[in-house]
Design a protein around this motif. Structure first.
Motif, PDB file in Angstrom:
ATOM      1  N   UNK A   1       1.845  -6.698  12.378  1.00  0.00           N
ATOM      2  CA  UNK A   1       2.141  -7.412  11.135  1.00  0.00           C
ATOM      3  C   UNK A   1       2.213  -6.424   9.970  1.00  0.00           C
ATOM      4  N   UNK A   2       3.106  -6.684   9.054  1.00  0.00           N
ATOM      5  CA  UNK A   2       3.185  -5.920   7.810  1.00  0.00           C
ATOM      6  C   UNK A   2       2.639  -6.817   6.703  1.00  0.00           C
ATOM      7  N   UNK A   3       1.348  -6.719   6.438  1.00  0.00           N
ATOM      8  CA  UNK A   3       0.673  -7.670   5.560  1.00  0.00           C
ATOM      9  C   UNK A   3       1.301  -7.684   4.171  1.00  0.00           C
ATOM     10  N   UNK A   4       1.488  -8.909   3.655  1.00  0.00           N
ATOM     11  CA  UNK A   4       2.092  -9.089   2.339  1.00  0.00           C
ATOM     12  C   UNK A   4       1.155  -9.768   1.339  1.00  0.00           C
ATOM     13  N   UNK A   5       0.221 -10.583   1.834  1.00  0.00           N
ATOM     14  CA  UNK A   5      -0.665 -11.293   0.917  1.00  0.00           C
ATOM     15  C   UNK A   5      -1.901 -11.776   1.658  1.00  0.00           C
ATOM     16  N   UNK A   6      -2.978 -11.921   0.900  1.00  0.00           N
ATOM     17  CA  UNK A   6      -4.237 -12.412   1.451  1.00  0.00           C
ATOM     18  C   UNK A   6      -4.861 -13.384   0.463  1.00  0.00           C
TER      19      UNK A   6
ATOM     20  N   UNK B   1     -18.652 -20.504 -10.490  1.00  0.00           N
ATOM     21  CA  UNK B   1     -17.217 -20.412 -10.232  1.00  0.00           C
ATOM     22  C   UNK B   1     -16.765 -18.976 -10.425  1.00  0.00           C
ATOM     23  N   UNK B   2     -15.889 -18.492  -9.546  1.00  0.00           N
ATOM     24  CA  UNK B   2     -15.246 -17.191  -9.741  1.00  0.00           C
ATOM     25  C   UNK B   2     -13.768 -17.307  -9.404  1.00  0.00           C
ATOM     26  N   UNK B   3     -12.989 -16.476 -10.055  1.00  0.00           N
ATOM     27  CA  UNK B   3     -11.579 -16.277  -9.744  1.00  0.00           C
ATOM     28  C   UNK B   3     -11.300 -14.791  -9.871  1.00  0.00           C
ATOM     29  N   UNK B   4     -10.491 -14.230  -8.971  1.00  0.00           N
ATOM     30  CA  UNK B   4     -10.187 -12.808  -9.070  1.00  0.00           C
ATOM     31  C   UNK B   4      -8.855 -12.508  -8.406  1.00  0.00           C
ATOM     32  N   UNK B   5      -8.212 -11.451  -8.910  1.00  0.00           N
ATOM     33  CA  UNK B   5      -7.050 -10.864  -8.253  1.00  0.00           C
ATOM     34  C   UNK B   5      -7.378  -9.398  -7.994  1.00  0.00           C
ATOM     35  N   UNK B   6      -7.049  -8.935  -6.811  1.00  0.00           N
ATOM     36  CA  UNK B   6      -7.285  -7.540  -6.463  1.00  0.00           C
ATOM     37  C   UNK B   6      -6.236  -7.088  -5.463  1.00  0.00           C
ATOM     38  N   UNK B   7      -6.321  -5.835  -5.073  1.00  0.00           N
ATOM     39  CA  UNK B   7      -5.479  -5.333  -4.001  1.00  0.00           C
ATOM     40  C   UNK B   7      -6.369  -4.680  -2.953  1.00  0.00           C
ATOM     41  N   UNK B   8      -5.867  -4.666  -1.726  1.00  0.00           N
ATOM     42  CA  UNK B   8      -6.553  -3.997  -0.614  1.00  0.00           C
ATOM     43  C   UNK B   8      -5.501  -3.199   0.138  1.00  0.00           C
ATOM     44  N   UNK B   9      -5.578  -1.876   0.030  1.00  0.00           N
ATOM     45  CA  UNK B   9      -4.537  -1.054   0.614  1.00  0.00           C
ATOM     46  C   UNK B   9      -3.174  -1.378   0.047  1.00  0.00           C
ATOM     47  N   UNK B  10      -3.139  -1.817  -1.210  1.00  0.00           N
ATOM     48  CA  UNK B  10      -1.887  -2.178  -1.870  1.00  0.00           C
ATOM     49  C   UNK B  10      -1.454  -3.613  -1.663  1.00  0.00           C
TER      50      UNK B  10
ATOM     51  N   UNK C   1      -1.171 -13.710   5.083  1.00  0.00           N
ATOM     52  CA  UNK C   1       0.259 -14.028   5.181  1.00  0.00           C
ATOM     53  C   UNK C   1       0.518 -15.468   5.631  1.00  0.00           C
ATOM     54  N   UNK C   2      -0.402 -16.368   5.361  1.00  0.00           N
ATOM     55  CA  UNK C   2      -0.272 -17.779   5.773  1.00  0.00           C
ATOM     56  C   UNK C   2      -0.005 -17.888   7.273  1.00  0.00           C
ATOM     57  N   UNK C   3      -0.418 -16.862   8.032  1.00  0.00           N
ATOM     58  CA  UNK C   3      -0.089 -16.808   9.461  1.00  0.00           C
ATOM     59  C   UNK C   3      -1.319 -16.767  10.346  1.00  0.00           C
ATOM     60  N   UNK C   4      -2.349 -16.011   9.943  1.00  0.00           N
ATOM     61  CA  UNK C   4      -3.595 -15.969  10.707  1.00  0.00           C
ATOM     62  C   UNK C   4      -4.750 -16.111   9.724  1.00  0.00           C
ATOM     63  N   UNK C   5      -5.857 -16.646  10.205  1.00  0.00           N
ATOM     64  CA  UNK C   5      -6.992 -16.821   9.306  1.00  0.00           C
ATOM     65  C   UNK C   5      -8.305 -16.865  10.070  1.00  0.00           C
ATOM     66  N   UNK C   6      -9.370 -16.581   9.328  1.00  0.00           N
ATOM     67  CA  UNK C   6     -10.736 -16.804   9.784  1.00  0.00           C
ATOM     68  C   UNK C   6     -11.257 -17.980   8.980  1.00  0.00           C
ATOM     69  N   UNK C   7     -11.746 -19.005   9.660  1.00  0.00           N
ATOM     70  CA  UNK C   7     -12.241 -20.203   8.989  1.00  0.00           C
ATOM     71  C   UNK C   7     -13.710 -20.434   9.323  1.00  0.00           C
ATOM     72  N   UNK C   8     -14.487 -20.708   8.302  1.00  0.00           N
ATOM     73  CA  UNK C   8     -15.905 -21.049   8.461  1.00  0.00           C
ATOM     74  C   UNK C   8     -16.632 -20.029   9.333  1.00  0.00           C
ATOM     75  N   UNK C   9     -16.399 -18.759   9.032  1.00  0.00           N
ATOM     76  CA  UNK C   9     -17.088 -17.619   9.622  1.00  0.00           C
ATOM     77  C   UNK C   9     -16.654 -17.292  11.045  1.00  0.00           C
ATOM     78  N   UNK C  10     -16.316 -18.278  11.867  1.00  0.00           N
ATOM     79  CA  UNK C  10     -16.245 -18.014  13.307  1.00  0.00           C
ATOM     80  C   UNK C  10     -14.955 -18.438  13.990  1.00  0.00           C
ATOM     81  N   UNK C  11     -14.100 -19.206  13.313  1.00  0.00           N
ATOM     82  CA  UNK C  11     -12.903 -19.715  13.967  1.00  0.00           C
ATOM     83  C   UNK C  11     -11.692 -18.851  13.627  1.00  0.00           C
ATOM     84  N   UNK C  12     -11.241 -18.048  14.583  1.00  0.00           N
ATOM     85  CA  UNK C  12      -9.987 -17.318  14.432  1.00  0.00           C
ATOM     86  C   UNK C  12      -8.861 -18.292  14.743  1.00  0.00           C
ATOM     87  N   UNK C  13      -7.910 -18.419  13.809  1.00  0.00           N
ATOM     88  CA  UNK C  13      -6.825 -19.389  13.965  1.00  0.00           C
ATOM     89  C   UNK C  13      -5.497 -18.739  13.580  1.00  0.00           C
TER      90      UNK C  13
END
Length: 317
Positions: free
Chosen positions: A140-145, A211-220, A243-255
């Protein structure tokens, strides 16, 4: 196989107890707990009920003397002083995060001991669910998180006994306690972190953030982060979505998302209560190899400091 290393525990709250149980039930080939100390009067009775053969010693010095590696699960203000005592005695150290709530102290500690036998307990370093995400991410060529965390209340229901510090601004709050885990995951998966902007809201008095809100980059890669208390009816709900394609949910569920747009779990996904012992077994295996001076997968001091720099910058906004 090498003999188990002698592990001492200072701080017998939730995390100290969890690691002790994991050592006894799942990782006895890696570590042997040789002593515990906690100043709370109730700690001795709880320890005796769980593991009568493990002694409650009479202070930090006694635990350090009895171990090869010290696990520090005390509140954050004690992390660096206890780690320095253990390192001065020639012991390895396994620290809870954050390193400290004083960034200057954390930076000085890392500058001095960054190459010592010290690691930090970010369990995602040993998570099978994270390993599944890593396999899916190959190519994957990551575009967003997007990172989202939410809580019905803070502290969470099972943390009530630690509310004396977890609920307050000086050492507690969900950004230090929970968001830091997902920032560590982000750093490991995508690269160095850089904060662009952030905002945090606090209640009157000295209560921790709501409440928190933030924008950052990770490896660009652009990252959006949000978190809040009272935003869910669950004790704890979180998602880490790449990338709206893979996620970790509630600590343990890879989806991952199918062609129909629906999220589907990995075949071996289990709830966090069932995954946690496997993760802690992996962490304790890493503690043993780190104590022997060998390569290990655990979070380094420099990784922990990078995470902490971002956390404290968010909270300061």
């Amino acid at each position: 196989m090498p003999a188990p290393i002698a592990l001492g525990i200072i701080g017998f709250g939730i995390m100290g107890e969890r690691l002790l149980r994991a050592a006894l039930d799942h990782a006895s080939e890696h570590v042997t707990v040789t002593g515990v100390w906690d100043p709370a009067q109730s700690a001795g009775a709880r320890l005796a009920a769980i593991a009568s053969a493990v002694p409650m010693l009479d202070g930090a010095a006694a635990v350090i003397e009895a171990c090869e590696c010290l696990y520090v699960a005390a509140p954050p203000a004690a992390h660096i002083p206890l780690a320095e005592q253990a390192l001065a005695a020639g012991r390895a150290v396994f620290l809870e995060k954050p390193l400290a709530t004083d960034l200057a102290a954390a930076r000085a500690f890392v500058a001095r001991f960054g190459d010592a036998r010290v690691a930090v307990n970010f369990p995602m370093a040993s998570s099978p669910a994270v390993a599944q995400l890593t396999a899916w991410r190959a190519g994957m060529n990551a575009q967003s998180l997007e990172i989202e965390v939410g809580f019905a209340t803070w502290p969470r229901g099972w943390q009530r006994d630690a509310a004396g510090w977890l609920a307050h601004r000086a050492e507690g709050g969900f950004t230090r306690e929970v968001v830091s885990h997902f920032l560590f995951l982000t750093r490991r998966q995508l690269g160095p972190l850089a904060l662009i902007d952030a905002a945090a809201e606090y209640p009157p008095g000295d209560g921790s953030e709501t409440l928190i809100r933030a924008r950052l980059t990770a490896g660009g890669v652009p990252v959006t982060l949000s978190g809040g208390v009272g935003t869910t009816d669950k004790d704890d709900h979180n998602t880490w979505t790449l990338d709206h394609a893979i996620r970790l949910r509630d600590w343990s569920f890879a989806e991952r998302r199918g062609a129909d747009g629906a999220w589907r779990q990995a075949e071996d996904a289990v709830p966090n209560e069932r995954l946690r012992p496997l993760v802690l077994r992996g962490q304790l295996a890493g503690v043993a190899t780190m104590t022997r001076g060998e390569a290990h997968p655990l979070a380094t001091l420099r990784e922990a400091l990078e995470v902490q720099e971002i956390v404290e910058a968010i909270l300061a906004r």
